[in-house]
Design an enzyme around this catalytic site. Sequence first.
Site, PDB file in Angstrom:
ATOM      1  N   ARG A  95      30.194  76.264 -17.365  1.00 23.31           N
ATOM      2  CA  ARG A  95      28.820  75.755 -17.196  1.00 23.31           C
ATOM      3  C   ARG A  95      27.944  76.187 -18.368  1.00 23.31           C
ATOM      4  NH1 ARG A  95      26.818  77.220 -11.463  1.00 23.31           N
ATOM      5  NH2 ARG A  95      25.097  75.843 -12.109  1.00 23.31           N
ATOM      6  N   HIS A 146      17.628  81.841  -8.851  1.00 27.84           N
ATOM      7  CA  HIS A 146      19.070  82.062  -8.685  1.00 27.84           C
ATOM      8  C   HIS A 146      19.736  82.625  -9.924  1.00 27.84           C
ATOM      9  CE1 HIS A 146      19.021  78.892  -5.230  1.00 27.84           C
ATOM     10  NE2 HIS A 146      18.470  80.049  -4.894  1.00 27.84           N
ATOM     11  N   THR A 206      15.920  68.509  -5.914  1.00 31.63           N
ATOM     12  CA  THR A 206      16.619  69.493  -5.098  1.00 31.63           C
ATOM     13  C   THR A 206      16.848  68.944  -3.704  1.00 31.63           C
ATOM     14  OG1 THR A 206      16.549  71.703  -4.090  1.00 31.63           O
ATOM     15  CG2 THR A 206      14.422  70.654  -4.541  1.00 31.63           C
ATOM     16  N   SER A 207      18.029  69.249  -3.164  1.00 31.14           N
ATOM     17  CA  SER A 207      18.350  68.762  -1.805  1.00 31.14           C
ATOM     18  C   SER A 207      17.688  69.648  -0.753  1.00 31.14           C
ATOM     19  CB  SER A 207      19.869  68.779  -1.617  1.00 31.14           C
ATOM     20  OG  SER A 207      20.353  70.123  -1.752  1.00 31.14           O
TER      21      SER A 207
HETATM   22  N1  APR Z   1      16.513  63.118 -10.965  1.00 31.14           N
HETATM   23  C1  APR Z   1      15.999  63.754  -9.879  1.00 31.14           C
HETATM   24  N2  APR Z   1      16.752  64.172  -8.843  1.00 31.14           N
HETATM   25  C2  APR Z   1      18.082  63.917  -8.899  1.00 31.14           C
HETATM   26  C3  APR Z   1      18.685  63.258  -9.990  1.00 31.14           C
HETATM   27  C4  APR Z   1      17.834  62.857 -11.056  1.00 31.14           C
HETATM   28  N3  APR Z   1      18.324  62.209 -12.121  1.00 31.14           N
HETATM   29  N4  APR Z   1      20.035  63.166  -9.736  1.00 31.14           N
HETATM   30  C5  APR Z   1      20.238  63.765  -8.533  1.00 31.14           C
HETATM   31  N5  APR Z   1      19.067  64.192  -8.025  1.00 31.14           N
HETATM   32  C6  APR Z   1      18.820  64.910  -6.774  1.00 31.14           C
HETATM   33  C7  APR Z   1      19.798  64.611  -5.649  1.00 31.14           C
HETATM   34  O1  APR Z   1      19.391  63.455  -4.926  1.00 31.14           O
HETATM   35  C8  APR Z   1      19.662  65.887  -4.812  1.00 31.14           C
HETATM   36  O2  APR Z   1      18.604  65.775  -3.886  1.00 31.14           O
HETATM   37  O3  APR Z   1      18.966  66.290  -7.051  1.00 31.14           O
HETATM   38  C9  APR Z   1      19.325  66.971  -5.849  1.00 31.14           C
HETATM   39  C10 APR Z   1      20.487  67.884  -6.155  1.00 31.14           C
HETATM   40  O4  APR Z   1      20.779  68.620  -4.999  1.00 31.14           O
HETATM   41  P1  APR Z   1      21.882  69.789  -5.076  1.00 31.14           P
HETATM   42  O5  APR Z   1      23.057  69.259  -5.826  1.00 31.14           O
HETATM   43  O6  APR Z   1      22.040  70.304  -3.691  1.00 31.14           O
HETATM   44  O7  APR Z   1      21.221  70.891  -5.998  1.00 31.14           O
HETATM   45  P2  APR Z   1      20.137  71.977  -5.590  1.00 31.14           P
HETATM   46  O8  APR Z   1      19.185  71.441  -4.578  1.00 31.14           O
HETATM   47  O9  APR Z   1      19.554  72.485  -6.857  1.00 31.14           O
HETATM   48  O10 APR Z   1      21.036  73.141  -4.922  1.00 31.14           O
HETATM   49  C11 APR Z   1      20.335  74.326  -4.555  1.00 31.14           C
HETATM   50  O11 APR Z   1      22.472  75.354  -4.070  1.00 31.14           O
HETATM   51  O12 APR Z   1      24.671  75.669  -4.637  1.00 31.14           O
HETATM   52  C12 APR Z   1      23.408  76.238  -4.656  1.00 31.14           C
HETATM   53  O13 APR Z   1      22.654  77.905  -6.126  1.00 31.14           O
HETATM   54  C13 APR Z   1      22.945  76.544  -6.050  1.00 31.14           C
HETATM   55  O14 APR Z   1      20.691  76.447  -6.931  1.00 31.14           O
HETATM   56  C14 APR Z   1      21.680  75.731  -6.200  1.00 31.14           C
HETATM   57  C15 APR Z   1      21.249  75.500  -4.769  1.00 31.14           C
END
Ligand code: APR
Length: 228
Positions: A56, A104, A171-172
């Site tokens: 990464r 994080h 973020t999800s």
């Molecule tokens: N622009 C905006 N949002 C986007 C895009 C984009 N181009 N592509 C994807 N997304 C959104 C998705 O729809 C989703 O809601 O980004 C989000 C990504 O969600 P996750 O993959 O769950 O990432 P995140 O929310 O950062 O995860 C939180 O989980 O695994 C742990 O520590 C890790 O910090 C991370 C935490």
Amino acid sequence: MKKIVVITGAGMSAESGLKTFRDHDGLWENYRVEEVATPEAWEANPELVNRFYNERRKALYESSPNKGHKLVAELEKYFDVEVITQNIDDLHEQAGSSKVCHLHGELKKVRSSIDPNLIYDLDGWELKLGDKCEKGSLLRPHIVWFGEAVPEIERAIMLMGEAEIVIIIGTSLAVYPAASLVHYAPSNASIFLIDPKEPKMNLGGITHIAKGASEGMEDLMKKLKTII
Ligand code: APR
């Protein structure tokens, strides 16, 4: 100047070519969290964990801030901006954001395995397994793994309490305590969510911009410039 807090997740960096976690072809499709992002994994298989973060870190060195990062940084011309990110990349800083709180951890830093206060900038993308801190313990990624405390959460909650505008990008909201931050915003704060997907969490009266980070921030900048 009005206070803006920007909460970002992996979707913020998707347009820079960095994988998210839970989207299709995301990191968790290829790795089990328990194998690479827990203290137990580090104890059991430090080679695999180290390789996961080296991969990464290498990808991060091959990426650059996208338009969304740059527009978040541009907000500082008009507002008092604090970025609270779940991301371990430094693309917000590279884009020019001056106040970034990493909930994080930070991919370009490593730390002592026995003294969390001994944090070092890593030179280059590769942490060589076996390199030691000044106290002789194994250096580990400076990342908050699942099950570990989130040292910055108190500061993040304090920052949320001062927000007049909250912008949530990419973020999800699946991981706590980060996902709980939105509930610490003052009841009269304006909350915007930029994400192509509908939020799973019931976020009440927020404004959802169902676009990617760059396009969504372009739309939002136009709106925000009318209330400077
Ligand atoms: N622009 C905006 N949002 C986007 C895009 C984009 N181009 N592509 C994807 N997304 C959104 C998705 O729809 C989703 O809601 O980004 C989000 C990504 O969600 P996750 O993959 O769950 O990432 P995140 O929310 O950062 O995860 C939180 O989980 O695994 C742990 O520590 C890790 O910090 C991370 C935490």
